[in-house]
Design a protein around this motif. Structure first.
Motif, mmCIF file in Angstrom:
data_model
loop_
_atom_site.group_PDB
_atom_site.id
_atom_site.type_symbol
_atom_site.label_atom_id
_atom_site.label_comp_id
_atom_site.label_asym_id
_atom_site.label_seq_id
_atom_site.Cartn_x
_atom_site.Cartn_y
_atom_site.Cartn_z
ATOM 1 N N ARG A 1 15.964 18.409 10.436
ATOM 2 C CA ARG A 1 16.362 18.954 9.123
ATOM 3 C C ARG A 1 17.393 20.060 9.290
ATOM 4 N N TYR B 1 6.510 17.519 8.590
ATOM 5 C CA TYR B 1 6.852 18.266 9.793
ATOM 6 C C TYR B 1 5.669 18.308 10.759
ATOM 7 N N TRP C 1 10.873 17.143 13.758
ATOM 8 C CA TRP C 1 11.463 16.872 12.453
ATOM 9 C C TRP C 1 12.040 18.113 11.785
ATOM 10 N N LEU C 2 11.486 19.267 12.065
ATOM 11 C CA LEU C 2 12.053 20.504 11.532
ATOM 12 C C LEU C 2 13.431 20.742 12.143
#
Length: 329
Positions: free
Chosen positions: A37, A28, A33-34
């Motif tokens: 997810r 992350y 990217w968090l």
């Protein structure tokens, strides 16, 4: 009473048999990217599945170990953001042996054993960055700042950039002073590299084609003085909150927005289809990294200070409150 008991048992059975989807993240380090997810897991849950997440923290060997753990835990499909695309082939090989299908998410894994490759047109990302740089700095000195070769997207970004810039370099309109390929993504690496360049280069820099917003932020921090940054054209990618703030302040001039919510939902829906042995009709064969794979490639969008409200804010990727909060810092 017996009928009620039967309904309860059927309900329990359906919950017990929900499809498990494994999600293997790289790290992350980059803000986006968090969000990927969260969007993926929310959609899988909405579709009645269970999302099992592992984060490799940038270590390829860890990612292979985590893949084995998720498969052992019952994952029927793996969605993989590979740490290292070559090492990730081992993940696909192992999963295939176990009858588990693999989706390469936003980064290619060069093997024809993939069930799907879902991403954006990443060569076009680089082209958009270079086109907007040339539009605003048609003459002068350029620095290219790209990520590691272990991420094939970084190779595609640079390929797209050079496709646009080389003709202008050959005509003598621009000069590429430095073509930097960093060891890994991250603001700190870009900061240190740009700090060194600013100390050693005697030429004025007119444009920095930075592959993403983290690298752009590192460049801006290294240069420090707004009187130096503002006349320079700086690109980015991902439409991070801080990048949009920098657009508004004229510290960064553009970012490429890849609507990750759309990609995440596509990945979740595709994974659930594969888990239920259904086909993904939108897949088309394309060749990436020398390998023919089944893919869906979404279109990236250019974001500037003139259109961020109609793009990233309208999509809910960045909120007005977040931007106002940052401006008060």
């Amino acid at each position: 009473m017996k009928k009620l008991l039967l309904i309860v048992l059927i309900g329990c059975a359906s919950v017990g048999y929900s499809q498990k989807i494994g999600l293997l993240m790289d790290s992350y380090v980059v803000e986006r990217w968090l969000n990927d997810r969260n969007y993926i897991c929310e959609e899988i849950t909405k579709l009645g599945g269970e999302c099992l997440v592992k984060v490799a923290e940038g270590v390829a060997e860890t990612q292979l170990k985590q893949a084995k753990e998720l498969i052992k835990a019952g994952a029927k499909v793996l969605i993989v953001v590979p740490v290292d695309i070559k090492e990730a082939v081992k993940v696909v090989d192992y999963a295939t042996e176990k009858g588990v299908k693999v989706i390469a998410y936003d980064r290619i894994i060069p093997t024809d054993k993939l069930a799907a490759y879902l991403s954006f047109d990443n060569e076009k990302v680089g082209m958009l960055q270079a086109e907007y740089a040339i539009k605003n700095a048609p003459k002068g000195n350029y620095v290219l700042m790209n990520g590691p070769k272990s991420d094939y997207n970084a190779i595609l970004f640079r390929k797209g950039q050079l496709q646009v810039l080389k003709p202008y370099e050959e005509k003598g309109d621009i000069k590429i002073l430095e073509d930097i390929v960093l060891e890994e993504w991250g603001e700190l690496n870009a900061f240190l590299e740009m700090q060194e360049q600013s100390l050693t280069l005697t030429n004025e820099i007119n444009a920095v084609v930075a592959a993403n917003d983290a690298l752009a932020s590192g460049v801006i921090s290294a240069l420090g003085d707004e009187s130096v940054v503002k006349p320079m054209y700086i690109t980015g990618q991902d439409a991070e909150i801080r990048a949009v703030r920098n657009l508004k302040k004229d510290l960064q001039d553009m970012t490429v927005y890849k609507p990750i919510k759309d990609l995440a939902k596509l990945a979740a829906k595709s994974a659930m289809k594969l888990a239920n042995n259904e086909s993904i009709n939108e897949l088309k064969y394309t060749t990436v990294a020398g390998v023919k794979v089944k893919a869906i490639l979404l279109e990236p969008k250019v974001v500037t200070k003139d259109n961020y409200m109609e793009t990233v804010v309208a999509d809910g990727h960045v909120t007005v409150d977040e931007l106002v909060g940052l401006e008060k810092e």
